[in-house]
Write a protein that holds these residues in place. Structure first.
Motif, short mmCIF file in Angstrom:
data_model
loop_
_atom_site.label_atom_id
_atom_site.label_comp_id
_atom_site.label_asym_id
_atom_site.label_seq_id
_atom_site.Cartn_x
_atom_site.Cartn_y
_atom_site.Cartn_z
N LYS A 208 0.82 -1.21 0.00
CA LYS A 208 0.00 0.00 0.00
C LYS A 208 0.86 1.26 0.00
CE LYS A 208 -4.23 -1.78 2.15
NZ LYS A 208 -5.12 -1.71 3.35
N MET A 209 1.97 1.21 0.70
CA MET A 209 2.86 2.37 0.77
C MET A 209 3.37 2.74 -0.62
SD MET A 209 6.25 2.91 3.12
CE MET A 209 7.29 1.84 2.12
N TYR A 210 3.76 1.76 -1.41
CA TYR A 210 4.24 2.03 -2.77
C TYR A 210 3.08 2.28 -3.72
CZ TYR A 210 8.96 0.77 -1.41
OH TYR A 210 10.21 0.75 -0.82
N ASP A 211 1.92 1.70 -3.42
CA ASP A 211 0.75 1.90 -4.27
C ASP A 211 0.29 3.34 -4.21
OD1 ASP A 211 -1.46 1.49 -5.84
OD2 ASP A 211 -2.66 0.57 -4.26
N GLU A 212 0.41 3.96 -3.05
CA GLU A 212 -0.03 5.34 -2.89
C GLU A 212 1.00 6.36 -3.35
OE1 GLU A 212 -0.83 5.38 1.24
OE2 GLU A 212 -2.72 4.25 1.09
N ASP B 106 -4.84 1.96 -6.19
CA ASP B 106 -5.65 1.09 -7.05
C ASP B 106 -5.18 -0.36 -7.05
OD1 ASP B 106 -3.28 1.46 -8.32
OD2 ASP B 106 -4.13 2.24 -10.19
N ASP B 107 -4.39 -0.73 -6.03
CA ASP B 107 -3.88 -2.11 -5.92
C ASP B 107 -3.01 -2.49 -7.11
OD1 ASP B 107 -4.54 -2.97 -3.46
OD2 ASP B 107 -6.27 -4.17 -4.03
N THR B 108 -2.38 -1.48 -7.74
CA THR B 108 -1.53 -1.72 -8.91
C THR B 108 -0.24 -0.93 -8.76
OG1 THR B 108 -3.47 -2.02 -10.32
CG2 THR B 108 -1.39 -1.59 -11.42
N LEU B 109 0.88 -1.59 -9.03
CA LEU B 109 2.19 -0.93 -8.99
C LEU B 109 2.82 -0.91 -10.38
CD1 LEU B 109 3.91 -2.40 -5.79
CD2 LEU B 109 2.40 -0.42 -5.98
N THR B 110 3.51 0.20 -10.67
CA THR B 110 4.31 0.21 -11.88
C THR B 110 5.49 -0.74 -11.70
OG1 THR B 110 5.73 2.01 -11.06
CG2 THR B 110 3.71 2.64 -12.27
N PHE B 111 6.09 -1.14 -12.80
CA PHE B 111 7.26 -2.02 -12.70
C PHE B 111 8.31 -1.41 -11.80
CE2 PHE B 111 7.09 -4.85 -16.77
CZ PHE B 111 5.96 -5.46 -16.25
N ASP C 50 3.85 -10.26 -14.14
CA ASP C 50 2.80 -9.55 -14.88
C ASP C 50 2.00 -10.57 -15.69
OD1 ASP C 50 1.23 -7.74 -16.17
OD2 ASP C 50 2.78 -7.08 -17.58
N LEU C 51 1.04 -11.20 -15.05
CA LEU C 51 0.33 -12.32 -15.65
C LEU C 51 -0.56 -11.92 -16.82
CD1 LEU C 51 -0.70 -14.20 -12.38
CD2 LEU C 51 1.40 -14.43 -13.71
N ASP C 52 -1.08 -10.68 -16.82
CA ASP C 52 -1.98 -10.26 -17.90
C ASP C 52 -1.29 -9.34 -18.92
OD1 ASP C 52 -1.70 -8.02 -16.36
OD2 ASP C 52 -3.83 -7.82 -15.86
N TYR C 53 0.06 -9.21 -18.78
CA TYR C 53 0.86 -8.47 -19.77
C TYR C 53 0.38 -7.02 -19.97
CZ TYR C 53 2.35 -13.20 -21.11
OH TYR C 53 2.84 -14.48 -21.11
N ILE D 31 1.97 -4.45 -12.18
CA ILE D 31 1.81 -5.61 -11.30
C ILE D 31 0.62 -5.36 -10.40
CG2 ILE D 31 2.89 -7.10 -9.59
CD1 ILE D 31 4.35 -7.08 -12.25
N GLU D 32 -0.43 -6.19 -10.54
CA GLU D 32 -1.59 -6.09 -9.65
C GLU D 32 -1.32 -6.90 -8.37
OE1 GLU D 32 -2.26 -6.84 -12.99
OE2 GLU D 32 -2.84 -4.76 -13.45
N TRP D 33 -2.00 -6.50 -7.30
CA TRP D 33 -1.84 -7.22 -6.03
C TRP D 33 -2.22 -8.69 -6.16
CZ3 TRP D 33 0.38 -7.91 -1.69
CH2 TRP D 33 -0.18 -8.71 -0.70
N THR D 34 -3.28 -8.98 -6.90
CA THR D 34 -3.69 -10.38 -7.05
C THR D 34 -2.61 -11.20 -7.75
OG1 THR D 34 -4.86 -9.80 -9.09
CG2 THR D 34 -6.16 -9.89 -7.05
#
Length: 605
Positions: free
Chosen positions: A509-513, A519-524, A552-555, A559-562
């Protein structure tokens, strides 16, 4: 489970024909030796045929003891709610007769339970309670008075049926002065009291509690009691005799003794008298011993639905009944017992009693009892064209029996070094659905990868969804977002691992914000800075980029949290002893992401 083969007679004829052809190429002395060998094979195969035939035709009587047996010597005793829940389970099983309590001078939970059933208007016509034949022993002589408290409580609580406990070699009794004749006299008075005070229709069993030791040392005492009970006038006869063994004696003794009792009952004209058997566990022989006693004259069992009980437990009814069905017994399917529910009931009662699931390798109702393990067996099942013929049950042959199919449960394909590529492929499709990547080639690569991991000292499992997906990822496949979603939705971790994953989520969450949007998503780059930096030298190097592509499963370039959580779930399952978040992340990268990354690099090359 092997496919059904030809019946025994055809197999023997084929064996003899084949042997005759081979005999043309061997000398006379060797030929005679082979004939003797085949003759011995036939002789020993026929030894158990009569017993198997008897078990197939046995109309089994079950006296369920789940409410009583599972609390004897248990680490956690029964609460009132426990007894209510167990009672519901045995009703679902369809057992006609059941033991509701072993009454004594104490006010047990069972006393309160029986009273609550009475208050609720419950039908107790099938309920039995244990009672001593005598409560008081003075100067080593059992006393007729007072009437045993067990019988008096049956009267008090409206329990119509009694199991009278009799000891034939109890050290506190002088059997020289209180011999078997006097035991029979006292038994007669107890039976008369039951008919007079409970009901003229009361059902009664006499349990020879120390049956095995008495047969080993004082068989004449056993004979006298059995002869007395078997010779009662038709109108005074009880429902039957119960015998038990504490796991001390072998099946040959137990079977022989059972046969002797049953023969005596028949000689006295008591053809319809029941002989129920009960065996405790001690040396791992318990189910074999029970089946031997049933084959030698026992007409039923008194047992709990699961094996929980005193010491190491006992021969549970779930396993015994399903063994009879496996042998081809159809009568047990038609006597009111819900045989398809027995396994579920055994699991439920185990949880009620112990607060835990049954041992995973518990036969019949353990979690792994229906696993498919061997690849060659799987291939035979799927490729077999052999059909069952009407003669396949003859000659004592045990028919093939699919426990999973009978119970209507899914057979788990366990992925090990014994699994074939075909098994692995089916496992992939059954867990994650259709996916173009799922081919026989990738399944073969996964089988090879298992060996590579073991050679490298990695002791992991591949049967769980997360374990299977990681193996797939390491073997040339790419875990898709759909696969990750399935794992995230179904994964079960220990509370300790869930706590550590939550700790990782706080860091996430710290890096997400950091980019202003949670949004539960991080840049590479943010993901590299937050999690990958300790394992990869630089953000832009080829290794780091390959590692990011693995996650990155969905390319989509993020990187999503899931996506990351899937790897954490896998690491927590494979290495549940990790102590803190750092160790969890270390296992995630070193044993999960990096090996998958190396596979990604090899594909690029």
């Amino acid at each position: 489970m092997l496919p059904r083969g030809r019946n025994l007679a055809i197999r023997r004829r084929t064996l003899r024909q084949k042997s005759k052809i081979e005999n043309d190429h061997i000398d006379l002395e060797t030929s005679k030796s082979l004939e003797l060998f085949i003759a011995e094979v036939e002789a020993f195969e026929s030894l158990g045929n009569e017993k198997k035939d008897h078990l197939r035709e046995l109309d089994l009587l079950v006296l369920d003891t789940s409410i009583r047996e599972t609390t004897v010597g248990s680490i956690r005793g029964h609460t009132l709610d426990n007894k209510r829940e167990i009672f519901k389970e045995i009703k679902k099983c369809g057992f006609k007769y059941y033991v509701i309590e072993a009454f004594n001078t104490e006010t047990r939970v069972g006393d309160v339970f029986v009273k609550s059933l009475n208050d609720a208007g419950e039908d107790l016509s099938g309920a039995f309670a244990f009672s001593e034949c005598w409560d008081v022993v003075k100067n080593k002589i059992p006393q007729e008075e007072p009437i045993p408290v067990g019988m008096r409580k049956c009267l008090q609580f409206g329990v119509p049926n009694v199991i009278i406990e009799v000891d034939l070699c109890f050290y506190k009794v002088d059997y020289g002065r209180f011999d078997e004749g006097k035991i029979c006299e006292l038994l007669k008075k107890r039976l008369q009291w039951i008919k007079k005070n409970l009901s003229k229709d009361s059902l009664t069993f006499v349990n020879l509690r120390d049956f095995s030791d008495a047969m080993a040392s004082y068989p004449q005492r056993v004979w006298k009691v059995v002869n007395f009970l078997s010779s009662l006038p038709a109108g005074d006869r009880i429902l039957g005799i119960m015998i038990e063994d504490l796991g001390k004696y072998d099946k040959d003794h137990l079977g022989g003794w059972t046969k002797a009792l049953r023969s005596e009952m028949k000689r006295c004209g008591w053809e319809d008298g029941h002989l129920l058997v009960h065996v405790h566990e001690q040396w791992g022989l318990v189910q074999g011993n029970v089946l031997e006693m049933l084959a030698m004259g026992g007409t039923g069992i008194w047992a709990g639905i699961c094996s929980e009980g005193a010491a190491l437990g006992h021969a549970d009814s779930c396993t015994t009944i399903l063994n009879l069905i496996r042998l081809g017994n159809t009568k047990v399917l038609n006597n009111g017992i819900n045989c398809q529910y027995l396994r579920e009931a055994a699991i439920n009662v185990t949880k009620i009693v112990t607060t835990e699931k049954p041992f995973e390798r518990q036969p019949v109702y353990g979690e792994r009892a229906t696993d498919m393990v061997f690849g060659f067996v799987f291939d035979q099942i799927n490729n077999s064209e052999i059909e069952t013929d009407s003669a396949s049950l003859s000659g004592g042959r045990i028919p093939d029996f699919d426990l999973s199919k009978f119970l209507g449960v899914k057979s788990e394909l366990r992925i090990t070094t014994m699994a074939s590529p075909e098994m692995i492929l089916l496992k992939l499709r059954s867990e994650f659905g259709d996916e173009p990547q799922f081919t026989i080639d990738i399944a073969g690569a996964m089988k090879d990868q298992i060996i590579k991991n073991l050679t490298a000292g990695r002791k992991e499992e591949y049967t769980s969804k997360s374990g299977l997906a990681m193996l797939f990822d390491q073997s040339g496949g790419h875990v898709t977002a759909k696969i990750a979603e399935i794992i995230n939705a179904t994964a079960e971790n220990k509370p300790h691992i869930d706590f550590l994953i939550e700790e990782v989520k706080k860091l996430w969450k710290m890096y997400d914000e950091a980019d202003g949007t949670a949004d539960d998503t991080l840049t590479f780059e943010n993901f590299y800075n937050g999690f990958m930096a300790p394992y990869f030298g630089c953000y832009r190097c080829e290794d780091s980029q390959a590692g990011l592509r693995v996650i990155d499963l969905d390319y989509d370039g993020c990187i999503e949290w899931t996506e990351f959580r899937y790897f954490l779930i896998w690491a927590g399952r494979e290495y549940p002893s990790v102590k803190n978040m750092k160790e969890l992340l270390d296992k995630t990268f070193r044993n999960g992401i990096i090996p998958a990354m190396l596979d990604e690099l090899s594909k690029m090359e």
